[in-house]
Design a protein around this motif. Sequence first.
Motif, mmCIF file in Angstrom:
data_model
loop_
_atom_site.group_PDB
_atom_site.id
_atom_site.type_symbol
_atom_site.label_atom_id
_atom_site.label_comp_id
_atom_site.label_asym_id
_atom_site.label_seq_id
_atom_site.Cartn_x
_atom_site.Cartn_y
_atom_site.Cartn_z
ATOM 1 N N MET A 1 0.832 -1.198 0.000
ATOM 2 C CA MET A 1 0.000 0.000 0.000
ATOM 3 C C MET A 1 0.870 1.252 0.000
ATOM 4 S SD MET A 1 -3.420 -0.003 0.404
ATOM 5 C CE MET A 1 -4.351 -1.487 0.161
ATOM 6 N N LYS A 2 0.400 2.250 -0.655
ATOM 7 C CA LYS A 2 1.116 3.517 -0.737
ATOM 8 C C LYS A 2 0.837 4.359 0.508
ATOM 9 C CE LYS A 2 2.431 6.662 -4.194
ATOM 10 N NZ LYS A 2 2.749 6.492 -5.556
ATOM 11 N N GLU A 3 1.896 4.968 1.038
ATOM 12 C CA GLU A 3 1.737 5.831 2.202
ATOM 13 C C GLU A 3 1.390 7.244 1.747
ATOM 14 O OE1 GLU A 3 3.890 5.739 6.233
ATOM 15 O OE2 GLU A 3 5.074 7.073 4.961
ATOM 16 N N ILE A 4 0.479 7.866 2.458
ATOM 17 C CA ILE A 4 0.118 9.252 2.182
ATOM 18 C C ILE A 4 0.449 10.089 3.413
ATOM 19 C CG2 ILE A 4 -1.655 8.767 0.456
ATOM 20 C CD1 ILE A 4 -3.738 9.020 2.651
ATOM 21 N N ASN A 5 0.751 11.340 3.198
ATOM 22 C CA ASN A 5 1.147 12.240 4.280
ATOM 23 C C ASN A 5 0.253 13.464 4.284
ATOM 24 O OD1 ASN A 5 3.770 10.923 5.130
ATOM 25 N ND2 ASN A 5 4.101 11.189 2.952
ATOM 26 N N TYR A 6 -0.175 13.840 5.473
ATOM 27 C CA TYR A 6 -0.916 15.082 5.630
ATOM 28 C C TYR A 6 -0.064 15.995 6.496
ATOM 29 C CZ TYR A 6 -4.511 18.446 6.797
ATOM 30 O OH TYR A 6 -5.216 19.612 6.951
ATOM 31 N N LEU A 7 0.415 17.092 5.919
ATOM 32 C CA LEU A 7 1.239 18.045 6.643
ATOM 33 C C LEU A 7 0.331 19.091 7.270
ATOM 34 C CD1 LEU A 7 3.196 16.652 4.646
ATOM 35 C CD2 LEU A 7 4.483 18.756 4.645
ATOM 36 N N MET A 8 0.457 19.232 8.554
ATOM 37 C CA MET A 8 -0.381 20.168 9.290
ATOM 38 C C MET A 8 0.469 21.314 9.816
ATOM 39 S SD MET A 8 -2.392 17.354 11.612
ATOM 40 C CE MET A 8 -3.396 18.590 12.395
ATOM 41 N N LEU A 9 -0.053 22.496 9.709
ATOM 42 C CA LEU A 9 0.567 23.632 10.384
ATOM 43 C C LEU A 9 -0.178 23.798 11.702
ATOM 44 C CD1 LEU A 9 1.128 26.156 7.481
ATOM 45 C CD2 LEU A 9 2.720 24.548 8.504
ATOM 46 N N ILE A 10 0.518 23.541 12.782
ATOM 47 C CA ILE A 10 -0.086 23.532 14.108
ATOM 48 C C ILE A 10 0.187 24.859 14.782
ATOM 49 C CG2 ILE A 10 -0.066 22.367 16.348
ATOM 50 C CD1 ILE A 10 0.939 19.877 14.730
ATOM 51 N N GLY A 11 -0.863 25.528 15.208
ATOM 52 C CA GLY A 11 -0.738 26.833 15.845
ATOM 53 C C GLY A 11 0.059 26.762 17.132
ATOM 54 N N GLY B 1 3.536 19.448 11.575
ATOM 55 C CA GLY B 1 3.348 18.072 12.019
ATOM 56 C C GLY B 1 2.944 17.234 10.815
ATOM 57 N N ILE B 2 3.330 15.971 10.789
ATOM 58 C CA ILE B 2 2.994 15.095 9.672
ATOM 59 C C ILE B 2 2.224 13.890 10.194
ATOM 60 C CG2 ILE B 2 3.884 13.622 7.823
ATOM 61 C CD1 ILE B 2 6.367 15.406 7.749
ATOM 62 N N VAL B 3 1.066 13.655 9.604
ATOM 63 C CA VAL B 3 0.301 12.442 9.870
ATOM 64 C C VAL B 3 0.492 11.553 8.649
ATOM 65 C CG1 VAL B 3 -1.985 11.458 10.301
ATOM 66 C CG2 VAL B 3 -1.378 13.682 11.281
ATOM 67 N N ALA B 4 1.129 10.390 8.851
ATOM 68 C CA ALA B 4 1.407 9.468 7.749
ATOM 69 C C ALA B 4 0.596 8.195 7.951
ATOM 70 C CB ALA B 4 2.893 9.143 7.697
ATOM 71 N N MET B 5 -0.117 7.791 6.905
ATOM 72 C CA MET B 5 -0.931 6.573 6.964
ATOM 73 C C MET B 5 -0.911 5.896 5.607
ATOM 74 S SD MET B 5 -4.236 8.100 8.983
ATOM 75 C CE MET B 5 -4.945 6.501 9.326
ATOM 76 N N LYS B 6 -1.171 4.618 5.599
ATOM 77 C CA LYS B 6 -1.334 3.885 4.350
ATOM 78 C C LYS B 6 -2.706 4.230 3.783
ATOM 79 C CE LYS B 6 2.431 1.330 4.709
ATOM 80 N NZ LYS B 6 3.547 1.541 3.873
ATOM 81 N N ALA B 7 -2.799 4.322 2.477
ATOM 82 C CA ALA B 7 -4.062 4.675 1.826
ATOM 83 C C ALA B 7 -5.166 3.692 2.215
ATOM 84 C CB ALA B 7 -3.882 4.719 0.312
ATOM 85 N N GLU C 1 -5.461 2.012 4.923
ATOM 86 C CA GLU C 1 -5.829 2.241 6.316
ATOM 87 C C GLU C 1 -6.856 3.362 6.428
ATOM 88 O OE1 GLU C 1 -3.356 2.739 10.506
ATOM 89 O OE2 GLU C 1 -2.424 3.349 8.642
ATOM 90 N N VAL C 2 -6.676 4.391 5.621
ATOM 91 C CA VAL C 2 -7.634 5.503 5.613
ATOM 92 C C VAL C 2 -9.004 4.999 5.172
ATOM 93 C CG1 VAL C 2 -8.230 7.720 4.537
ATOM 94 C CG2 VAL C 2 -5.864 7.254 5.213
ATOM 95 N N VAL C 3 -9.025 4.212 4.109
ATOM 96 C CA VAL C 3 -10.289 3.684 3.586
ATOM 97 C C VAL C 3 -10.915 2.720 4.594
ATOM 98 C CG1 VAL C 3 -11.314 2.276 1.761
ATOM 99 C CG2 VAL C 3 -9.603 3.999 1.190
ATOM 100 N N ASN D 1 3.570 12.741 -2.153
ATOM 101 C CA ASN D 1 2.266 12.166 -1.802
ATOM 102 C C ASN D 1 1.696 12.843 -0.559
ATOM 103 O OD1 ASN D 1 2.477 10.296 -3.913
ATOM 104 N ND2 ASN D 1 3.611 8.906 -2.603
ATOM 105 N N ALA D 2 1.751 14.155 -0.545
ATOM 106 C CA ALA D 2 1.340 14.888 0.646
ATOM 107 C C ALA D 2 0.268 15.915 0.324
ATOM 108 C CB ALA D 2 2.544 15.582 1.276
#
Length: 116
Positions: A1-11, A32-38, A40-42, A87-88
């Motif tokens: 599975m491909k990993e995806i990243n969500y980059l968050m700007l945290i106040g 901050g980075i939240v990394a998950m397999k695609a 897993e999200v589904v 992939n972010a």
Amino acid sequence: MKEINYLMLIGARQRLQAQLQAEYFGNAVQTGIVAMKAGEVVEKGLGYVALQMNKMVAMHTEEKLMNFLESWTDSPKLTTMDSEETNALVTSSSPRFNIYGNDFGWGRPIAVRSKP
């Protein structure tokens, strides 16, 4: 599975109350980075993703931010979009800054540009 990243700007402003003056105009954020397999999200759904995002935000305490700032002064590094994960997805904005209501002496803005 491909990993995806969500980059968050945290106040960081609310976490650094004692260190930032009310007149401070600049951004105060930490990445901050939240990394998950695609898959897993589904499989686990958006509620699980939101929980992981919440955990990421909660990890950014005043102590962690101060440690980052102190280490950054020893070895400064600027983050650019070219140096970020592939992939972010990145989202950002500031609720403290009224982009259409400001006037720096050039007149009020009619549009706002952001680099994708």
